[in-house]
Design an enzyme around this catalytic site. Structure first.
Site, PDB file in Angstrom:
ATOM      1  CD  GLU A 196      39.288 -45.217 -44.850  1.00 35.67           C
ATOM      2  OE1 GLU A 196      40.007 -44.430 -44.206  1.00 35.67           O
ATOM      3  OE2 GLU A 196      38.087 -45.400 -44.584  1.00 35.67           O
ATOM      4  CB  CYS A 233      40.616 -40.883 -43.894  1.00 34.78           C
ATOM      5  SG  CYS A 233      39.217 -39.923 -43.319  1.00 34.78           S
TER       6      CYS A 233
HETATM    7  N1  THU Z   1      38.982 -41.719 -40.191  1.00 37.99           N
HETATM    8  C1  THU Z   1      39.641 -42.505 -41.093  1.00 37.99           C
HETATM    9  O1  THU Z   1      40.865 -42.680 -41.014  1.00 37.99           O
HETATM   10  N2  THU Z   1      38.910 -43.080 -42.085  1.00 37.99           N
HETATM   11  C2  THU Z   1      37.580 -42.888 -42.277  1.00 37.99           C
HETATM   12  O2  THU Z   1      37.044 -43.306 -43.284  1.00 37.99           O
HETATM   13  C3  THU Z   1      36.791 -42.194 -41.257  1.00 37.99           C
HETATM   14  C4  THU Z   1      37.560 -41.471 -40.225  1.00 37.99           C
HETATM   15  C5  THU Z   1      39.773 -41.056 -39.141  1.00 37.99           C
HETATM   16  C6  THU Z   1      39.881 -39.570 -39.320  1.00 37.99           C
HETATM   17  C7  THU Z   1      40.158 -39.122 -37.898  1.00 37.99           C
HETATM   18  O3  THU Z   1      41.563 -39.192 -37.700  1.00 37.99           O
HETATM   19  C8  THU Z   1      39.494 -40.156 -37.042  1.00 37.99           C
HETATM   20  O4  THU Z   1      39.195 -41.260 -37.886  1.00 37.99           O
HETATM   21  C9  THU Z   1      38.225 -39.688 -36.373  1.00 37.99           C
HETATM   22  O5  THU Z   1      37.363 -39.139 -37.284  1.00 37.99           O
END
Ligand code: THU
Length: 163
Positions: free
Chosen positions: A75, A73
């Protein structure tokens, strides 16, 4: 047995114009960070920006992988980079937002559970509340502490000390 309830505090803004300048500029940095997103599978481009105690901002974006769990992710990408590059500095705030196919997503980009847990560790390292700014086109939500986005936080303090 007791029925209890928990109140969490947050601020909600209809647009970026109403925000504190420091929070707003961090959210703008998170929007810019979505350019670094690699999301060929979900097409959900997430960007994050971390503000450090000396004013440095470290950006991150989600990095997907054909082996899905190997991705990360936005964050955690930003928080791990910030801590790896500046281990001596405390994190003060994190902003996160998402775009889909080039447009800001309407709903705030709520951090997933794993990212909230990493935020908890970040706040423990900082020894001070970490602000969390979650941006969306429809609304922006600001938490003044990780405790408000992750109630009943696990910080390891409940682990008994070995004799
Ligand atoms: N994702 C994030 O970058 N941060 C989050 O807190 C939730 C999900 C991303 C992971 C993945 O690449 C995409 O969002 C779909 O789940």
């Amino acid at each position: 047995m007791a029925h209890r309830s928990l109140t969490i505090e947050y601020k909600e803004f209809a647009s970026m114009e109403d925000m504190m300048p420091e929070d707003r500029s961090l959210l703008e940095s998170a929007i810019g960070a979505t350019k670094g997103s690699y999301a060929p599978f979900s097409h959900y481009n997430v960007g994050a920006a971390v503000l450090l105690s000396d004013g440095t901002v470290v950006q991150g974006a989600n990095q997907e992988n054909a082996a899905f769990p190997s991705g990360l992710c936005a964050e955690r990408t930003a928080l791990f980079a910030a801590h790896a590059q500046h281990p001596e500095l405390a994190v003060r705030a994190l902003a996160v937002t998402a775009c889909r196919d080039g447009r800001m997503a309407p709903e705030p980009a709520w951090p997933c559970g794993a990212c909230r847990q990493v935020l908890a560790e970040t706040q423990k390292r900082a020894e001070a509340p970490v602000r969390v700014i979650v941006g969306g086109l429809s609304r922006i939500v600001v938490f003044s502490s990780v405790d408000d986005i992750l109630p009943f936080i696990f910080d390891g303090s409940a682990i008994p000390v070995a004799e």
